[in-house]
Scaffold this active site. Structure first.
Site, mmCIF file in Angstrom:
data_model
loop_
_atom_site.group_PDB
_atom_site.id
_atom_site.type_symbol
_atom_site.label_atom_id
_atom_site.label_comp_id
_atom_site.label_asym_id
_atom_site.label_seq_id
_atom_site.Cartn_x
_atom_site.Cartn_y
_atom_site.Cartn_z
ATOM 1 N N CYS A 69 10.021 -4.664 -0.119
ATOM 2 C CA CYS A 69 9.473 -3.838 0.949
ATOM 3 C C CYS A 69 8.699 -2.721 0.248
ATOM 4 C CB CYS A 69 10.621 -3.269 1.777
ATOM 5 S SG CYS A 69 10.093 -2.005 2.950
ATOM 6 N N CYS A 180 2.230 -4.383 2.085
ATOM 7 C CA CYS A 180 3.411 -4.453 2.953
ATOM 8 C C CYS A 180 3.771 -5.924 2.940
ATOM 9 C CB CYS A 180 3.068 -3.992 4.366
ATOM 10 S SG CYS A 180 4.338 -4.419 5.586
ATOM 11 N N THR A 181 5.032 -6.228 2.681
ATOM 12 C CA THR A 181 5.390 -7.630 2.489
ATOM 13 C C THR A 181 5.195 -8.471 3.758
ATOM 14 O OG1 THR A 181 7.698 -6.990 2.842
ATOM 15 C CG2 THR A 181 6.953 -7.200 0.567
HETATM 16 N N1 DGL Z 1 7.799 -5.037 4.979
HETATM 17 C C1 DGL Z 1 7.839 -3.637 4.767
HETATM 18 C C2 DGL Z 1 6.868 -3.147 3.740
HETATM 19 O O1 DGL Z 1 6.601 -3.893 2.813
HETATM 20 C C3 DGL Z 1 8.152 -2.722 5.932
HETATM 21 C C4 DGL Z 1 7.417 -2.867 7.210
HETATM 22 C C5 DGL Z 1 8.029 -1.922 8.262
HETATM 23 O O2 DGL Z 1 9.227 -2.082 8.524
HETATM 24 O O3 DGL Z 1 7.299 -1.040 8.760
HETATM 25 O O4 DGL Z 1 6.394 -2.059 3.763
#
Ligand code: DGL
Length: 233
Positions: A69, A180-181
């Protein structure tokens, strides 16, 4: 055992890459859906969630942890040294990979990740001449959580990506970091809209960074035991 966490489904791209690279390794995945999304929360709240996730995964037996994340990785430097032990964040490896394509780097990420400027700092630490363009696209997180995927977009989702790609295009970047993943699932759609721009998927690059770290550590450890064994004889 390797632990992987994210606020939701985004980190599954990292999980899949780990599974591909280390097929016989035990993996455990934590999706902190209860507290999602992370990207709209402030730094201290994200730090608290990150600490709790590390603690929970260690309790389950994880010896290494991948912060799959970017929002949680953006607070990595605020963790205690003990919390950082055997924990791999994914921002710096992604910034490094992007810079191999040229110094103009666009980043799409959550609100909080952009606010932290963690990608900008990581890229400038590698190359002080880098030009970083950070664009918050929090709305894509909800889209992906609701099922948006490469090749399966609804017309209005396609329109939104056209608009975002149009803005990215104005920076004339050499690469675009999916910072963002969750955005892994839209990588092909963005690639089609940004011809000639290298797409850097932080989720996948982060998983590879953890594998490299583990093999470095085991190489070092086996070097140390060979050395100490040599001393004994
Ligand atoms: N998947 C996450 C990232 O890489 C978080 C996305 C979220 O919960 O806002 O930032």
């Amino acid at each position: 055992m390797i632990g992987v966490f994210d606020s939701g489904v985004g980190g599954l791209s990292s999980y899949r890459e780990l599974k591909r690279l280390l097929p016989s390794e035990d993996l455990i995945y934590l999706a902190d859906r209860h507290n999602a999304p992370y990207g709209t929360k402030d730094r201290d709240t994200v730090l608290k969630y990150t600490r709790n996730n590390i603690k929970a995964l260690r309790k389950k037996g994880a010896e290494h942890i991948l912060i799959a994340c970017c929002t949680a990785s953006s607070v990595f430097s605020l963790l205690e040294p003990e919390e950082r032990r055997q924990v791999t964040p994914i921002i710096s490896p992604a910034a490094e990979a992007a810079l191999t394509h040229g110094k103009r780097v666009a980043v799409i990420a959550t609100k909080q990740t952009v606010r932290s400027h963690a990608f900008r700092e990581a890229a400038l630490a590698k190359n002080p001449d880098a030009k970083i363009f950070e664009l918050p696209t929090q709305i894509l997180v909800s889209l992906v959580e609701l099922g948006a995927r490469d090749g399966e977009l609804l017309p209005r989702e396609g329109d939104l990506l056209d608009k975002i790609a149009g803005e990215i295009w104005t920076y004339k970047p050499d690469s675009l970091i999916l910072g963002c993943t969750h955005f892994s699932s839209l990588g092909k759609e963005l690639e089609a809209r940004l011809p000639g721009v290298a797409i850097i998927d932080a989720a996948v690059i982060g998983a590879r960074a953890l594998v490299a770290e583990i093999s470095d550590t085991s190489r070092r450890e086996s070097g140390i035991s060979t050395y100490t064994e040599g001393l004994k004889t």
